[in-house]
Scaffold this motif. Structure first.
Motif, short mmCIF file in Angstrom:
data_model
loop_
_atom_site.label_atom_id
_atom_site.label_comp_id
_atom_site.label_asym_id
_atom_site.label_seq_id
_atom_site.Cartn_x
_atom_site.Cartn_y
_atom_site.Cartn_z
N GLN A 159 0.80 -1.27 0.02
CA GLN A 159 0.17 0.00 -0.16
C GLN A 159 0.86 1.20 -0.05
O GLN A 159 1.70 1.43 0.89
N CYS A 183 -1.04 -0.95 -4.65
CA CYS A 183 -2.03 -0.15 -4.55
C CYS A 183 -1.93 1.09 -3.86
O CYS A 183 -1.05 1.19 -3.17
N TYR A 187 -7.62 1.15 3.74
CA TYR A 187 -8.14 1.37 5.19
C TYR A 187 -8.15 2.70 5.59
O TYR A 187 -7.53 3.59 5.20
N LYS A 198 -4.01 12.86 0.19
CA LYS A 198 -4.08 12.33 -0.89
C LYS A 198 -2.98 12.52 -1.87
O LYS A 198 -2.29 11.74 -2.66
N THR A 228 -4.68 0.48 -9.90
CA THR A 228 -5.09 1.74 -9.56
C THR A 228 -6.05 2.18 -10.79
O THR A 228 -5.88 1.69 -11.93
N ASP A 230 -6.45 5.32 -11.35
CA ASP A 230 -5.97 6.74 -11.43
C ASP A 230 -5.43 6.87 -12.87
O ASP A 230 -4.52 6.66 -13.08
N LEU A 256 -10.48 -3.03 -10.14
CA LEU A 256 -11.48 -3.61 -9.64
C LEU A 256 -12.73 -3.80 -10.17
O LEU A 256 -13.12 -2.95 -11.27
N ARG A 260 -14.29 1.69 -13.47
CA ARG A 260 -13.59 2.17 -14.76
C ARG A 260 -13.68 0.96 -16.01
O ARG A 260 -12.42 0.64 -16.31
N TYR A 277 -10.03 -7.61 -10.58
CA TYR A 277 -9.97 -8.30 -9.04
C TYR A 277 -11.81 -8.81 -9.22
O TYR A 277 -12.34 -7.47 -9.32
N ARG A 291 -15.46 0.33 -0.73
CA ARG A 291 -15.66 1.01 -2.13
C ARG A 291 -16.46 2.25 -1.91
O ARG A 291 -16.40 3.17 -2.49
N GLU A 294 -14.28 4.94 -0.63
CA GLU A 294 -13.41 5.63 -1.60
C GLU A 294 -13.84 6.86 -2.28
O GLU A 294 -13.24 7.63 -2.86
C1 LIG Z 1 -6.68 -4.77 -8.37
C2 LIG Z 1 -6.71 -4.01 -6.98
C3 LIG Z 1 -6.41 -4.72 -5.89
C4 LIG Z 1 -6.66 -4.08 -4.92
N1 LIG Z 1 -5.84 -4.52 -3.48
C5 LIG Z 1 -5.90 -3.87 -2.52
C6 LIG Z 1 -5.25 -4.48 -1.32
O1 LIG Z 1 -4.75 -5.43 -1.20
N2 LIG Z 1 -5.39 -3.60 -0.09
C7 LIG Z 1 -5.91 -2.50 0.08
O2 LIG Z 1 -5.66 -1.71 1.02
N3 LIG Z 1 -6.17 -1.90 -1.02
C8 LIG Z 1 -6.45 -2.47 -2.14
N4 LIG Z 1 -7.16 -1.88 -3.56
C9 LIG Z 1 -7.79 -0.93 -3.18
C10 LIG Z 1 -6.89 0.45 -3.51
O3 LIG Z 1 -6.01 0.61 -2.06
C11 LIG Z 1 -7.57 1.76 -3.50
O4 LIG Z 1 -8.27 1.78 -2.25
C12 LIG Z 1 -8.62 1.87 -4.64
O5 LIG Z 1 -8.06 1.41 -5.80
C13 LIG Z 1 -8.93 3.21 -5.08
O6 LIG Z 1 -7.95 3.99 -5.44
P1 LIG Z 1 -7.27 4.27 -6.78
O7 LIG Z 1 -5.75 3.88 -7.02
O8 LIG Z 1 -8.35 3.65 -7.98
O9 LIG Z 1 -7.20 5.91 -6.96
P2 LIG Z 1 -8.27 7.10 -6.53
O10 LIG Z 1 -7.26 8.15 -6.49
O11 LIG Z 1 -9.16 6.69 -5.19
O12 LIG Z 1 -9.21 7.04 -7.55
C14 LIG Z 1 -8.91 7.40 -9.08
C15 LIG Z 1 -10.35 7.18 -9.82
O13 LIG Z 1 -10.58 5.83 -9.77
C16 LIG Z 1 -12.34 5.69 -9.70
N5 LIG Z 1 -12.51 5.25 -8.51
C17 LIG Z 1 -11.61 4.77 -7.36
N6 LIG Z 1 -12.50 4.02 -6.49
C18 LIG Z 1 -13.59 4.04 -6.85
C19 LIG Z 1 -14.71 3.60 -6.31
N7 LIG Z 1 -14.71 3.01 -5.15
N8 LIG Z 1 -16.12 3.51 -7.10
C20 LIG Z 1 -15.97 4.29 -8.29
N9 LIG Z 1 -14.82 4.55 -8.81
C21 LIG Z 1 -13.63 4.63 -8.29
C22 LIG Z 1 -12.34 7.24 -9.83
O14 LIG Z 1 -12.75 7.59 -11.13
C23 LIG Z 1 -11.38 8.10 -9.13
O15 LIG Z 1 -11.44 9.32 -9.50
C24 LIG Z 1 -7.05 -2.66 -4.64
C25 LIG Z 1 -7.36 -2.02 -5.99
C26 LIG Z 1 -7.08 -2.70 -6.85
C27 LIG Z 1 -7.56 -1.67 -8.33
#
Ligand SMILES: Cc1cc2nc3c(=O)[nH]c(=O)nc-3n(C[C@H](O)[C@H](O)[C@H](O)COP(=O)(O)OP(=O)(O)OC[C@H]3O[C@@H](n4cnc5c(N)ncnc54)[C@H](O)[C@@H]3O)c2cc1C
Length: 309
Positions: A159, A183, A187, A198, A228, A230, A256, A260, A277, A291, A294
């Protein structure tokens, strides 16, 4: 604030029992969760494969309290692997160590994890260890470090929001086991453990990503799954990959289920490895709450489902 609220709700049992009975909440959650059964997960994996996207299958569950529950979770993963083998599908598996009994004991959990990894190796697939809250980081990395040298079919999530991740990544590179899903972190962590802002999390993400993509890290076997949504970071990654001529077998993109999809398809069409995922199972409540935490807009999505109900 917002994330703190939903992460705390994700741990609240009374809320969980109440909320899971409301049909409109499941309607909203089903955007992010493939369904309650393995077959639902497999259907989603097949749909993604038809689009040239690979899958990571996650049987939802975390923080089990009894050894019997952890053994059941392990057996469920073994059954899922058998089913995948029978169908000729090879998605990766994602596991949370607290689902396999980390709260009960480290050795007990290691035994369960090893069983899953060994069966995955027989079937020809990979086990990705999710990273949970910072209370588990040290133990998760310790278990990964014990098993990863013997089992090349394992990866671990790191993380970017944790201050310690820079050192963890360096250590894993040095040990030749930096097979990392990078990622941001989902949490709620205190400011002495994780970057509260951020923009600092994003900067840390880019720094770790560049380190893992560097020629020096690659020479030591580093592999990075850029997990991500992002777009700014993804574009930055693509620029670096082109500049540094990073081969396609040194990285992939991960996103996820339900988030997107346009970007997932677009990257896959450009020939990049994209892995999505895919969570399934009845224990969807904490995953869904994270989710919601976020993205405030997701709560309106729940409200819209309530109004429609
Ligand atoms: C494949 C994968 C595995 C992961 N595994 C873990 C893990 O093991 N442990 C852990 O702590 N976290 C995990 N995460 C979650 C990660 O830590 C972030 O909380 C999550 O991905 C949102 O952050 P972001 O990188 O997309 O960036 P952000 O800056 O939060 O989001 C960028 C853009 O993505 C889109 N977006 C992001 N989140 C959402 C949402 N919930 N609903 C709709 N649109 C959204 C939006 O368009 C946003 O503007 C995982 C994420 C992915 C993609």
């Amino acid at each position: 604030m917002w994330r703190a609220l939903f992460v705390s709700l994700s741990r609240n049992r009374t809320m969980k029992e109440r909320v899971m009975r409301w049909g409109f909440v499941w309607q909203a959650a089903s955007r992010f969760v493939a369904g309650e059964t393995l077959e639902d997960g497999l259907r989603a994996i097949r749909e993604l494969e038809a689009l040239g996207i690979r899958g990571i299958l996650d049987h939802l569950g975390e923080n089990v309290e009894s050894p019997a529950d952890a053994v059941r979770a392990t057996e469920d993963y073994l059954l899922a692997l058998d089913r995948l083998a029978a169908l000729g599908l090879r998605p990766h598996l994602a596991v949370k160590l607290t689902h396999l009994g980390l709260d009960i004991g480290e050795e007990f959990c290691e035994g369960n994890l090893q069983r899953v990894i060994e069966r995955a190796a027989q079937v020809g697939t990979v086990v990705e260890i999710d990273m949970e809250s910072s209370a588990y980081t040290e133990r998760t990395l310790r278990l990964y470090r014990r098993l990863a040298p013997r089992y090349p079919n394992t990866r671990v999530a790191i993380q970017a929001y944790l201050y310690r991740s820079r050192e963890d990544v360096e250590r894993l590179i040095e040990e030749g086991i930096a097979r990392i899903r990078l990622c941001k972190g989902a949490y709620q962590e205190p400011p002495h453990i994780a970057y509260p802002r951020k923009r600092d999390v994003d900067a840390s993400y880019v720094q770790l990503m560049e380190r893992l993509l560097s020629a020096e890290a690659r020479a030591r076997g580093a592999y990075v799954a850029i997990a991500t949504h992002d777009e700014r970071i993804i574009q930055h990654a693509l620029r670096r990959i082109a500049e540094w001529e990073v081969p396609r077998d040194a990285f992939e993109f991960q996103m996820l289920y339900g988030i997107r999809r346009d970007l997932q398809v677009s990257l896959a069409r450009q020939g990049y490895t994209v892995r999505v995922y895919v969570p399934y199972g009845t224990e969807w409540y904490p995953y869904f709450m994270r989710r919601l935490g976020e993205r405030p807009a997701n709560v309106w999505f729940v409200v819209r489902n309530l109004l429609r109900a």
